[in-house]
Design an enzyme around this catalytic site. Structure first.
Site, PDB file in Angstrom:
ATOM      1  N   LYS A  32       0.844  -1.205   0.000  1.00  0.00           N
ATOM      2  CA  LYS A  32       0.000   0.000   0.000  1.00  0.00           C
ATOM      3  C   LYS A  32       0.872   1.246   0.000  1.00  0.00           C
ATOM      4  O   LYS A  32       0.592   2.210  -0.710  1.00  0.00           O
ATOM      5  CB  LYS A  32      -0.897  -0.048   1.237  1.00  0.00           C
ATOM      6  CG  LYS A  32      -1.499   1.276   1.654  1.00  0.00           C
ATOM      7  CD  LYS A  32      -2.274   1.120   2.950  1.00  0.00           C
ATOM      8  CE  LYS A  32      -2.561   2.426   3.657  1.00  0.00           C
ATOM      9  NZ  LYS A  32      -1.394   3.151   4.143  1.00  0.00           N
ATOM     10  N   CYS A 128      -4.614   7.725   9.298  1.00  0.00           N
ATOM     11  CA  CYS A 128      -4.925   7.189  10.616  1.00  0.00           C
ATOM     12  C   CYS A 128      -4.683   8.210  11.711  1.00  0.00           C
ATOM     13  O   CYS A 128      -3.778   9.028  11.614  1.00  0.00           O
ATOM     14  CB  CYS A 128      -4.066   5.945  10.877  1.00  0.00           C
ATOM     15  SG  CYS A 128      -4.548   4.568   9.848  1.00  0.00           S
ATOM     16  N   VAL A 344       8.258   6.693  16.774  1.00  0.00           N
ATOM     17  CA  VAL A 344       7.914   7.387  15.516  1.00  0.00           C
ATOM     18  C   VAL A 344       6.672   8.267  15.702  1.00  0.00           C
ATOM     19  O   VAL A 344       6.653   9.423  15.271  1.00  0.00           O
ATOM     20  CB  VAL A 344       7.712   6.371  14.366  1.00  0.00           C
ATOM     21  CG1 VAL A 344       7.321   7.091  13.073  1.00  0.00           C
ATOM     22  CG2 VAL A 344       8.986   5.562  14.156  1.00  0.00           C
TER      23      VAL A 344
HETATM   24  C1  UD1 Z   1       4.219   6.635   6.272  1.00  0.00           C
HETATM   25  C2  UD1 Z   1       3.369   5.409   6.133  1.00  0.00           C
HETATM   26  C3  UD1 Z   1       2.890   4.902   7.492  1.00  0.00           C
HETATM   27  C4  UD1 Z   1       4.083   4.701   8.421  1.00  0.00           C
HETATM   28  C5  UD1 Z   1       4.957   5.941   8.449  1.00  0.00           C
HETATM   29  C6  UD1 Z   1       6.250   5.728   9.222  1.00  0.00           C
HETATM   30  C7  UD1 Z   1       2.307   5.744   4.003  1.00  0.00           C
HETATM   31  C8  UD1 Z   1       1.040   6.010   3.251  1.00  0.00           C
HETATM   32  N1  UD1 Z   1       2.205   5.745   5.323  1.00  0.00           N
HETATM   33  O1  UD1 Z   1       3.403   7.666   6.826  1.00  0.00           O
HETATM   34  O2  UD1 Z   1       2.232   3.648   7.292  1.00  0.00           O
HETATM   35  O3  UD1 Z   1       3.610   4.460   9.729  1.00  0.00           O
HETATM   36  O4  UD1 Z   1       5.338   6.333   7.118  1.00  0.00           O
HETATM   37  O5  UD1 Z   1       6.946   4.636   8.715  1.00  0.00           O
HETATM   38  O6  UD1 Z   1       3.339   5.512   3.430  1.00  0.00           O
HETATM   39  N2  UD1 Z   1       6.241  14.487  10.613  1.00  0.00           N
HETATM   40  C9  UD1 Z   1       6.312  15.827  10.934  1.00  0.00           C
HETATM   41  N3  UD1 Z   1       6.096  16.752   9.929  1.00  0.00           N
HETATM   42  C10 UD1 Z   1       5.843  16.379   8.643  1.00  0.00           C
HETATM   43  C11 UD1 Z   1       5.777  14.990   8.327  1.00  0.00           C
HETATM   44  C12 UD1 Z   1       5.983  14.066   9.333  1.00  0.00           C
HETATM   45  O7  UD1 Z   1       6.552  16.200  12.094  1.00  0.00           O
HETATM   46  O8  UD1 Z   1       5.656  17.249   7.773  1.00  0.00           O
HETATM   47  C13 UD1 Z   1       6.422  13.473  11.694  1.00  0.00           C
HETATM   48  C14 UD1 Z   1       5.127  12.675  11.946  1.00  0.00           C
HETATM   49  O9  UD1 Z   1       4.242  13.368  12.774  1.00  0.00           O
HETATM   50  C15 UD1 Z   1       5.673  11.417  12.588  1.00  0.00           C
HETATM   51  C16 UD1 Z   1       7.019  11.224  11.867  1.00  0.00           C
HETATM   52  O10 UD1 Z   1       7.345  12.493  11.284  1.00  0.00           O
HETATM   53  O11 UD1 Z   1       5.924  11.623  13.964  1.00  0.00           O
HETATM   54  C17 UD1 Z   1       6.989  10.164  10.789  1.00  0.00           C
HETATM   55  O12 UD1 Z   1       5.971  10.452   9.857  1.00  0.00           O
HETATM   56  P1  UD1 Z   1       6.124  10.067   8.322  1.00  0.00           P
HETATM   57  O13 UD1 Z   1       7.324   9.184   8.167  1.00  0.00           O
HETATM   58  O14 UD1 Z   1       6.062  11.297   7.500  1.00  0.00           O
HETATM   59  O15 UD1 Z   1       4.816   9.207   8.077  1.00  0.00           O
HETATM   60  P2  UD1 Z   1       3.894   9.178   6.781  1.00  0.00           P
HETATM   61  O16 UD1 Z   1       4.702   9.392   5.553  1.00  0.00           O
HETATM   62  O17 UD1 Z   1       2.699  10.040   7.017  1.00  0.00           O
END
Ligand code: UD1
Length: 453
Positions: A32, A128, A344
């Site tokens: 996914k 989520c 995370v």
């Molecule tokens: C993706 C995955 C999800 C997985 C996550 C971490 C998809 C669709 N989803 O989510 O299944 O759990 O990676 O492996 O691929 N953060 C910030 N600012 C931002 C972006 C992120 O502070 O602009 C923080 C988030 O709040 C979190 C951390 O970074 O604490 C990791 O998030 P991120 O790796 O970006 O997750 P997603 O890409 O949303």
């Protein structure tokens, strides 16, 4: 969506008669977390793209809808997706807003749409409910590339009056989505981009493979540095998505928690090494069959007591945060005290209150237990769990709060004595698990839908 705004619908419910070991075989298709991004990448091509091993999940439907409102012709034939972006056009705010709150993918359309059309609109995001999930890294990077970002009540509007140009950028945290944002924007930006502290999850490397097939020049250096040399034009790609390692780990944990044995066809050892180490440390058994077509990994409970472990989630190559919940369910059956430190997301243990109601002995703490101090320590986030096992789980009525937690509730209900009712399965599980009901039935699970009048 939070559990509070999810009105329990009796038809969105699965009845599970627990206590039966899961035995048999399931097949996992494309991940996914790659498929949706590869679909966005197709927007960048001047010719059609073909993506194979696409799972029938709702996130694919959402991105299909988003591509279609932007003029991409999308056709699904079996598990092969054909995407023709030759007539890409701007979509209206209202058309795009139909997809608001359904997924976080729209944010990744920014770079490709700015390249193709000079502007983009992003609705309110979904995904989520497992923490704040901000998009500050995304918007900051896009601004550095030269995008003008304006927010109003309808969402976020972006334009690139002077085009996009390469940047030197360091992420505060190796965010998966922000790394993908930079990749999808930098591939056609003028000049070279250097991204430091990048995420290097297998799904990101697979996305880089997709972009490279399209004509991009991307170098992955050591120490989380990715260098992208912008090109003027990209063409379509043909690609088979890497298998879904989250789904594979979910079935593995289900085999362990129910004392069963499941062959996960398509599961790939290289992408699951960290999970396999944990599975073995807990006392689970597995065997890898690396036949390129028919291969997979068989996971089973060896019949001896499971062992407690101290674990912490981390970015790749650490223990994936989406593996955390199914592993915690299995740890409720281990003989002693286990620790899970979630580094995370700040709020990814909400589902444990339901497990406690089922008899699990789990306490949450705001300290960084059993590992290195993380961003969430001393900030009142209950991000460490101590699990005391083994606990005899009993049936309960459960409300699913999010996708991965939802599958863990299913596992717990299958491991428990008695009949549970799990609400929210259509709303959450179908976002990321293909044909999960058929797969469960195939493994001998005793499940049924309520009879509707
Ligand atoms: C993706 C995955 C999800 C997985 C996550 C971490 C998809 C669709 N989803 O989510 O299944 O759990 O990676 O492996 O691929 N953060 C910030 N600012 C931002 C972006 C992120 O502070 O602009 C923080 C988030 O709040 C979190 C951390 O970074 O604490 C990791 O998030 P991120 O790796 O970006 O997750 P997603 O890409 O949303």
């Amino acid at each position: 969506m939070s559990s509070t705004d999810a009105t329990p619908l009796s038809e969105d419910m699965l009845i599970i008669h627990g206590g039966t070991p899961l035995e048999g075989e399931v097949t996992v298709r494309g991940a996914k977390n790659l498929v949706s991004k590869a679909m966005v990448a197709a927007l960048l091509g001047t010719s059609p793209s073909v993506l194979r091993s696409v799972p029938a999940i709702r996130d694919v439907e959402v991105v299909t809808g988003l591509l279609r409102v932007h003029g991409v012709d999308v056709e699904l034939d079996g598990d092969t997706l054909y995407m023709d972006p030759t007539s890409v056009e701007s979509a209206g705010v209202e058309e795009i807003n139909v997809h608001a709150g359904t997924s976080r993918i729209p944010i990744l359309l920014c770079g490709p749409l700015l390249h193709r059309l000079g502007r983009a609109f992003i609705p309110d995001l979904g995904g989520c409910n497992i923490g704040g999930r901000p998009i500050d890294f995304h918007l900051d990077a896009l601004r550095q590339f030269g995008a003008v970002v304006e927010k109003d009540a309808s969402g976020t509007h972006l334009s690139a009056p002077n085009g996009l140009h390469g940047i030197r950028y360091e992420l505060e945290f190796p965010s998966v989505g922000a790394t993908e944002q930079v990749l999808l924007t930098a591939v056609m930006a003028k000049g070279t981009t250097e991204l430091r502290n990048a995420a290097i999850e297998p799904e990101i490397i697979d996305l880089i493979c997709v972009l490279q097939k399209m004509g991009a020049i991307i170098k992955v250096h050591t120490n989380r540095v990715i260098e992208i040399v912008g090109v003027d034009e990209l063409k379509g790609y043909r690609h088979r998505a890497l298998p879904d390692r989250i789904e594979a780990a979910s079935w593995a944990s289900a085999a362990l928690a129910t004392e069963g044995s499941v062959f996960v066809r398509g599961a790939q050892q290289a992408d699951m090494m960290t999970f396999l180490n944990v599975f073995r440390s807990i006392g689970g058994a597995y065997e890898v069959d690396d036949d390129p077509v028919e291969g997979g990994i068989r996971f089973w409970h060896p019949g001896t007591p499971l062992k407690p472990v101290a674990l912490e989630t981390d970015v790749h190559p650490g223990l994936m945060t989406d593996w955390q919940q199914p592993i915690v369910v299995a740890l409720t059956q281990a003989d002693g005290l286990s620790i899970m430190h979630e580094t995370v997301y700040e709020n990814r243990f909400g589902y444990t209150s339901e497990l406690r109601r089922m008899g699990a002995n789990i306490e949450l703490y705001s300290d960084c237990l059993g590992g290195t101090p993380c961003r969430w320590g001393r900030r009142n986030f209950l991000h460490s769990a101590v699990i005391a096992g083994p606990s005899k789980l009993h049936a309960a009525d459960l409300q699913i709060p999010d996708l991965r937690a939802g599958f863990s509730h299913l596992i717990a209900a299958m491991a428990a004595e008695g009949t549970s009712r799990v609400y929210g399965v259509d709303r959450y599980i179908t976002r990321g698990y293909e044909n999960f009901e058929e797969k469960l039935l195939g493994l001998g699970a005793k499940i049924e839908r309520p009879v509707t009048k």
